[in-house]
Design an enzyme around this catalytic site. Structure first.
Site, short mmCIF file in Angstrom:
data_model
loop_
_atom_site.label_atom_id
_atom_site.label_comp_id
_atom_site.label_asym_id
_atom_site.label_seq_id
_atom_site.Cartn_x
_atom_site.Cartn_y
_atom_site.Cartn_z
N PRO A 76 0.81 -1.23 0.00
CG PRO A 76 -0.98 -1.61 1.44
CD PRO A 76 0.32 -2.20 0.98
CB CYS A 77 1.34 3.51 -2.54
SG CYS A 77 -0.22 3.56 -3.48
CD GLN A 78 -3.49 3.47 0.69
OE1 GLN A 78 -2.41 2.93 0.92
NE2 GLN A 78 -4.59 2.78 0.48
CG PHE A 80 5.18 6.36 0.17
CD1 PHE A 80 6.04 6.95 1.07
CD2 PHE A 80 4.94 5.00 0.30
CE1 PHE A 80 6.67 6.21 2.07
CE2 PHE A 80 5.55 4.26 1.28
CZ PHE A 80 6.42 4.86 2.17
CB SER A 81 -0.57 8.52 -2.81
OG SER A 81 -1.36 9.08 -3.81
#
Length: 351
Positions: A76-78, A80-81
């Site tokens: 999951p990348c939230q 860094f988004s």
């Protein structure tokens, strides 16, 4: 015999659809999201699919993993988004890559592949990206040559602008180099110069789908502001039929417009006092130049989940489990299968 894959943070199987198209076989898939594992199990019937978090699975017993040639996953990348809070220190999801690294440590695959958003390389001067690379290069029990590249899915035939960081590790005894696939597509203005194909049209990718798929797209229920909030119309949410789509997102409220919706134009802009703008719909339907047989969408609507899946290059038989919001979440979080297929062609060359 097919090379074996352990798929972590497997989601709806975007990476796996691409890998299986090149003859690989997923033997184990993990994801914490129950709708995703239900979708994965429906489409990959021979895979052992488990609904669990990575840390919980790592702690379940001494070595719960089967033998595999490849470990892959898009953790999951939230945090860094560009669309998230971008405060990784306060977001426990920032350290999920350590669970991925622990799985690599135990399985010791010939190759591992990790995917994340482009913001990972920029946030805090790239410190979080460097932290991950350091773990992969220096803190595993087996040595890996680690390579990374910022790729745009549109450059590989995906009808969508989608920039992501791909990290590939090659075990030292397997090889000392990984060459990312060369682009096959480019901006239309560069076609003559490069000899590549023009970016794919997202209108053409979805023109075979019904114009009014009731129940397959988000509508605001009984809202006096109408179907589109002030936030939604604070920017242009529509690309032309012959262009690539905007990035397919995981939140069904923010999914962009079908290209057969009317054009949008800027009504006013006050960027000097913030980022606020107001866009409005016109009476112009420029999709008729490319698909005159396709109806005008009046009122305009967001893309359906089935259209988003086509733009992401999922196969035509793909149908995710879960409610409407969960379908969009799975599709928007996925790696486009066509992009992954191009990467796996290069992995095959190493193996």
């Amino acid at each position: 015999m097919s090379s074996r894959i352990v798929s972590l943070f497997s989601g709806a199987g975007g990476m796996d659809f691409g890998a299986h198209a090149e003859g690989f076989q997923t033997v184990l898939a993990l994801d914490k999201f129950a709708a995703s594992t239900a979708t994965f199990a429906k489409h990959f019937t021979e895979t052992d699919v488990k609904t669990t978090g990575i840390f919980e699975f790592n702690e379940s017993k001494k070595n719960p993993y089967p033998k595999a040639d490849i470990v892959m996953g898009g953790y999951p990348c939230q945090s860094f988004s560009m669309g998230g809070l971008r405060n990784p220190e306060k977001d426990e999801r920032s350290n999920l890559f350590l669970g991925f690294a622990e799985a690599v440590n135990r399985i010791k695959p010939k190759v591992f592949i990790a995917e994340n958003v482009s913001g990972l390389t920029k946030l805090q001067n790239g410190e979080w990206f460097k932290k991950q690379i350091d773990v992969y290069e220096n803190q595993l029990s087996v040595k890996y040559h680690v390579f990374s590249m910022l790729v745009n899915a549109a450059d590989y035939g995906v009808p969508q602008q989608r920039k992501r960081v791909i990290i590939v590790g090659v075990r030292h005894d397997v090889g000392n180099e990984f060459i990312f696939p060369e682009a096959t597509h480019c901006k239309p203005s560069l076609v003559k110069k490069t000899g590549l194909l023009p970016w794919a049209s997202h209108g053409e990718a979805i023109r075979h789908l019904p114009a009014n798929p009731i129940g397959e797209y988000y509508e605001r229920p009984h809202d006096p502001e109408g179907n589109f909030s002030w936030y939604f119309v604070s920017r242009n949410r529509r690309h032309r039929w012959d262009e690539t789509a905007f990035t397919v997102v995981a939140n069904f409220r923010h999914v962009t417009l079908h290209p057969a919706s009317p054009k949008m134009e800027l009504e006013w802009s006050d960027l000097a006092n913030g980022w606020k703008q107001k866009w409005r719909f016109t009476d112009t339907y420029d999709h008729l130049e490319f698909a005159p047989e396709f109806p005008k969408l009046n009122p305009p609507r967001r893309l359906s989940w089935r259209e988003c899946a086509a733009i992401q290059t999922f196969p035509s038989h793909f149908e995710p489990e879960g409610d409407l919001a969960e379908k969009f979440e799975q599709i928007g979080n996925a790696v486009p299968p066509l992009l992954m297929q191009q990467i796996m062609k290069k992995v095959k060359e190493i193996l």
